[in-house]
Write a protein that holds these residues in place. Structure first.
Motif, PDB file in Angstrom:
ATOM      1  N   LEU A 390      -4.620  -5.116  -4.493  1.00 48.82           N
ATOM      2  CA  LEU A 390      -5.065  -4.511  -3.246  1.00 48.82           C
ATOM      3  C   LEU A 390      -6.543  -4.116  -3.294  1.00 48.82           C
ATOM      4  CD1 LEU A 390      -1.957  -2.292  -2.402  1.00 48.82           C
ATOM      5  CD2 LEU A 390      -2.601  -4.470  -1.374  1.00 48.82           C
ATOM      6  N   GLY A 391      -6.885  -3.109  -4.103  1.00 52.70           N
ATOM      7  CA  GLY A 391      -8.263  -2.638  -4.144  1.00 52.70           C
ATOM      8  C   GLY A 391      -8.706  -2.025  -2.835  1.00 52.70           C
ATOM      9  N   THR A 392      -7.797  -1.280  -2.187  1.00 52.79           N
ATOM     10  CA  THR A 392      -8.085  -0.667  -0.893  1.00 52.79           C
ATOM     11  C   THR A 392      -8.430   0.806  -1.084  1.00 52.79           C
ATOM     12  OG1 THR A 392      -6.511  -2.160   0.191  1.00 52.79           O
ATOM     13  CG2 THR A 392      -7.174  -0.173   1.409  1.00 52.79           C
ATOM     14  N   PHE A 393      -9.623   1.217  -0.663  1.00 55.85           N
ATOM     15  CA  PHE A 393     -10.069   2.596  -0.847  1.00 55.85           C
ATOM     16  C   PHE A 393      -9.697   3.453   0.359  1.00 55.85           C
ATOM     17  CE2 PHE A 393     -12.731   0.157  -3.706  1.00 55.85           C
ATOM     18  CZ  PHE A 393     -12.748   0.954  -4.847  1.00 55.85           C
ATOM     19  N   VAL A 394      -9.287   4.682   0.087  1.00 54.89           N
ATOM     20  CA  VAL A 394      -8.882   5.617   1.130  1.00 54.89           C
ATOM     21  C   VAL A 394      -9.376   7.008   0.746  1.00 54.89           C
ATOM     22  CG1 VAL A 394      -6.828   4.288   1.799  1.00 54.89           C
ATOM     23  CG2 VAL A 394      -6.643   6.044   0.022  1.00 54.89           C
ATOM     24  N   ASP A 395      -9.291   7.940   1.677  1.00 59.73           N
ATOM     25  CA  ASP A 395      -9.625   9.329   1.400  1.00 59.73           C
ATOM     26  C   ASP A 395      -8.347  10.075   1.048  1.00 59.73           C
ATOM     27  OD1 ASP A 395     -12.425   9.195   1.900  1.00 59.73           O
ATOM     28  OD2 ASP A 395     -12.004   9.120   4.045  1.00 59.73           O
ATOM     29  N   ALA A 396      -8.112  10.278  -0.244  1.00 58.39           N
ATOM     30  CA  ALA A 396      -6.908  10.966  -0.713  1.00 58.39           C
ATOM     31  C   ALA A 396      -7.159  11.468  -2.124  1.00 58.39           C
ATOM     32  CB  ALA A 396      -5.703  10.025  -0.683  1.00 58.39           C
ATOM     33  N   ARG A 397      -6.926  12.767  -2.337  1.00 56.62           N
ATOM     34  CA  ARG A 397      -7.179  13.352  -3.647  1.00 56.62           C
ATOM     35  C   ARG A 397      -5.909  13.622  -4.441  1.00 56.62           C
ATOM     36  NH1 ARG A 397     -11.448  18.195  -2.860  1.00 56.62           N
ATOM     37  NH2 ARG A 397     -10.804  18.498  -5.029  1.00 56.62           N
ATOM     38  N   THR A 398      -4.753  13.388  -3.840  1.00 58.75           N
ATOM     39  CA  THR A 398      -3.481  13.619  -4.529  1.00 58.75           C
ATOM     40  C   THR A 398      -2.557  12.435  -4.314  1.00 58.75           C
ATOM     41  OG1 THR A 398      -2.426  14.691  -2.625  1.00 58.75           O
ATOM     42  CG2 THR A 398      -3.688  16.107  -4.131  1.00 58.75           C
ATOM     43  N   ALA A 399      -1.555  12.325  -5.178  1.00 59.37           N
ATOM     44  CA  ALA A 399      -0.572  11.260  -5.024  1.00 59.37           C
ATOM     45  C   ALA A 399       0.168  11.399  -3.702  1.00 59.37           C
ATOM     46  CB  ALA A 399       0.409  11.293  -6.198  1.00 59.37           C
ATOM     47  N   ARG A 400       0.467  12.622  -3.316  1.00 59.59           N
ATOM     48  CA  ARG A 400       1.186  12.831  -2.055  1.00 59.59           C
ATOM     49  C   ARG A 400       0.370  12.314  -0.863  1.00 59.59           C
ATOM     50  NH1 ARG A 400       5.430  15.848  -0.300  1.00 59.59           N
ATOM     51  NH2 ARG A 400       5.379  16.562   1.860  1.00 59.59           N
ATOM     52  N   ALA A 401      -0.939  12.536  -0.906  1.00 63.49           N
ATOM     53  CA  ALA A 401      -1.785  12.084   0.197  1.00 63.49           C
ATOM     54  C   ALA A 401      -1.876  10.563   0.267  1.00 63.49           C
ATOM     55  CB  ALA A 401      -3.177  12.691   0.058  1.00 63.49           C
ATOM     56  N   LEU A 402      -1.491   9.887  -0.822  1.00 63.62           N
ATOM     57  CA  LEU A 402      -1.526   8.428  -0.848  1.00 63.62           C
ATOM     58  C   LEU A 402      -0.244   7.790  -0.342  1.00 63.62           C
ATOM     59  CD1 LEU A 402      -3.352   8.113  -4.262  1.00 63.62           C
ATOM     60  CD2 LEU A 402      -4.150   7.012  -2.157  1.00 63.62           C
ATOM     61  N   GLU A 403       0.776   8.586  -0.053  1.00 61.07           N
ATOM     62  CA  GLU A 403       2.059   8.022   0.368  1.00 61.07           C
ATOM     63  C   GLU A 403       1.939   7.281   1.698  1.00 61.07           C
ATOM     64  OE1 GLU A 403       4.863  11.213   0.341  1.00 61.07           O
ATOM     65  OE2 GLU A 403       5.094  11.216  -1.844  1.00 61.07           O
ATOM     66  N   LYS A 404       1.242   7.864   2.662  1.00 64.47           N
ATOM     67  CA  LYS A 404       1.120   7.203   3.964  1.00 64.47           C
ATOM     68  C   LYS A 404       0.307   5.921   3.894  1.00 64.47           C
ATOM     69  CE  LYS A 404      -0.175   7.947   8.795  1.00 64.47           C
ATOM     70  NZ  LYS A 404      -0.686   8.932   9.809  1.00 64.47           N
ATOM     71  N   PRO A 405      -0.912   5.944   3.312  1.00 65.44           N
ATOM     72  CA  PRO A 405      -1.636   4.661   3.220  1.00 65.44           C
ATOM     73  C   PRO A 405      -0.914   3.629   2.344  1.00 65.44           C
ATOM     74  CG  PRO A 405      -2.822   6.408   2.046  1.00 65.44           C
ATOM     75  CD  PRO A 405      -1.751   7.068   2.846  1.00 65.44           C
ATOM     76  N   GLY A 406      -0.155   4.116   1.350  1.00 65.22           N
ATOM     77  CA  GLY A 406       0.631   3.182   0.546  1.00 65.22           C
ATOM     78  C   GLY A 406       1.688   2.481   1.371  1.00 65.22           C
ATOM     79  N   ALA A 407       2.348   3.241   2.257  1.00 64.28           N
ATOM     80  CA  ALA A 407       3.363   2.642   3.135  1.00 64.28           C
ATOM     81  C   ALA A 407       2.725   1.629   4.077  1.00 64.28           C
ATOM     82  CB  ALA A 407       4.065   3.743   3.939  1.00 64.28           C
ATOM     83  N   GLU A 408       1.539   1.927   4.579  1.00 58.24           N
ATOM     84  CA  GLU A 408       0.868   1.005   5.491  1.00 58.24           C
ATOM     85  C   GLU A 408       0.448  -0.285   4.804  1.00 58.24           C
ATOM     86  OE1 GLU A 408      -2.295   3.466   6.862  1.00 58.24           O
ATOM     87  OE2 GLU A 408      -1.049   4.540   8.317  1.00 58.24           O
ATOM     88  N   ALA A 409       0.285  -0.227   3.479  1.00 58.34           N
ATOM     89  CA  ALA A 409      -0.142  -1.424   2.725  1.00 58.34           C
ATOM     90  C   ALA A 409       1.020  -2.357   2.414  1.00 58.34           C
ATOM     91  CB  ALA A 409      -0.806  -1.006   1.414  1.00 58.34           C
ATOM     92  N   LEU A 410       2.274  -1.899   2.552  1.00 51.74           N
ATOM     93  CA  LEU A 410       3.426  -2.744   2.242  1.00 51.74           C
ATOM     94  C   LEU A 410       3.673  -3.767   3.333  1.00 51.74           C
ATOM     95  CD1 LEU A 410       5.892  -0.122   0.764  1.00 51.74           C
ATOM     96  CD2 LEU A 410       4.719  -1.943  -0.466  1.00 51.74           C
TER      97      LEU A 410
END
Length: 410
Positions: A390-410
């Motif tokens: 992927l190599g997709t950068f987002v604004d997230a400082r915690t694993a929890r904050a990455l859950e939404k962009p992670g779902a959008e990447a699936l």
């Protein structure tokens, strides 16, 4: 319903009707835990209308064709029934929107409906699946498209056919006798038409269309020639010598501070999702083991200094619960430093038992953001997994904050 969503079934007998403005051929396949039919008897269609707890019901001009499932008598070694459709006489679904309606088979009461939209070159579809989970039955919207007709679906799920032609083109023929898989591979599946859609590989025994590890149709490669170096958005099928990789694998993630920079605290995590993109579990430095040990984090690195992997996560692919169909590997900057201050970020996949490096993805340039989606794993209907860089950068400082962009990447 939307692609990937599911609805529980409150009745034992359901009918999945599939209708469109043109005539369709509807079929059902009974699949075991390995994602394959047990025998050709598990392919239920107009020329073979009866299976174990599953039947084909023709509309006879008065209504749509349907697959009727009696969940109370489906054999215990059948995990799901997929319902498929193709156009009578062949041709693509472009301009046609089929609708699957799930009803109580005895009272006709509607339970759910699903209409996959935006179809184009697909000539056959896996529309919905009726599946068993924890002793209960549910129906899930799929919407997976194929460009090689119903025969392509059948062979992907383990049914043998005597030639790569859809049954719709053989309406007056007797059921095909079981034969060896065709020597030439079927055409690759059309691109997925929804978030739960997945690409399925050619049937076992089919000759590869190009020598691995060069990209096959759709840009996918496998592990037959050894380590694979991925570029951004490239995909590798975790298959070696024709067999899915289902043992334990380790994802190693590493980074170094940019030249002249100070130490940087990055944290690796993996987020597990179900088919509706809902997070099931997140494994990170604060929760080192999830899903009964199927995913294990090997500890936090606070600086990124030193050679080798800075953090590593082991995934026991064969031990993941069946509802987990997607994994997203992420790295976040807990301290708030940006990834443009990081050099040599990478992720690599290793065989846990041998230590052999299977796949590597080097992320050469970072952005001034605090999180990055490094790679994703998606489980196929056939049971194998595919890894995409992927190599997709987002604004997230915690694993929890990455859950939404992670779902959008699936």
């Amino acid at each position: 319903m939307t692609p990937g969503s599911n609805v529980p079934l409150a009745v034992d007998r359901v009918a999945v009707e599939v209708a469109a403005a043109v005539r369709l051929d509807v079929s059902g396949l009974l699949l075991g835990a390995n994602g394959k039919v047990r025998s050709d008897d598990d392919f239920v269609f107009y020329n073979q209308p009866q299976g174990a707890g599953v039947a084909y019901r023709p509309g006879n001009g008065a209504g749509p064709d349907a697959i009727v499932v009696d969940t109370a008598v489906v054999p215990a070694d059948v995990d799901k029934i997929v319902v498929t459709a193709s156009l009578d006489g062949g041709g693509p679904f472009a301009g046609t929107t089929p609708t699957a309606t799930v009803r109580g088979a005895d009272d006709g009461a509607p339970i759910a409906s699903f209409a996959p939209a935006g179809l184009g070159p697909e000539t056959a579809l896996v529309i919905v699946e009726v599946y068993r989970r924890g002793g209960a039955w549910k129906v899930r919207a799929i919407g997976q498209g194929y460009a090689n007709g119903l025969a392509g679906i059948a062979t992907d799920f383990g049914v043998t056919v005597d030639e790569p032609a859809a049954p719709a083109q053989q309406a007056n023929a007797a059921p095909p006798a079981p034969t060896a898989p065709p020597a030439a591979p079927p055409v690759q599946a059309a691109p997925p038409s929804g978030p739960a859609a997945t690409h399925l590989p050619p049937p076992p025994g089919a000759a590869p269309s190009v020598p691995a590890p060069q990209a096959a149709a759709g840009g996918r490669i496998n592990l037959d020639k050894g380590r694979v170096n991925l570029r951004k958005n490239e995909t590798v099928s975790l298959v070696k010598a024709g067999k899915p990789l289902l043992a334990s694998v380790r994802m190693g993630l590493g980074w170094e501070p940019a030249f002249g920079g100070r130490n940087i605290d990055l944290d690796a995590s993996v987020i597990a999702y179900d088919a509706s993109r809902t997070p099931v579990a997140t494994c990170y430095f604060g929760k080192l083991m999830v899903l009964d040990g199927a995913i294990q984090h090997h500890g936090d690195n606070l600086t990124g200094k030193g050679s080798g992997d800075d953090e590593a996560i082991t995934v026991h692919l064969g031990g993941l619960p069946p509802e987990v169909t997607g994994l997203v590997f992420t790295v976040n900057s807990f301290s708030g430093q940006k990834f443009n201050k990081v050099k040599s970020a990478y992720c690599r996949l290793l065989d846990e038992s041998s230590g052999e490096e299977l796949v590597r993805f080097d992320l050469t340039k970072g952005e001034a953001r605090t999180g990055v989606l490094m790679a994703k794993f998606i489980k196929q209907f056939s049971g194998e997994w595919e890894m995409t860089a992927l190599g997709t950068f987002v604004d997230a400082r915690t694993a929890r904050a990455l859950e939404k962009p992670g779902a959008e990447a699936l």
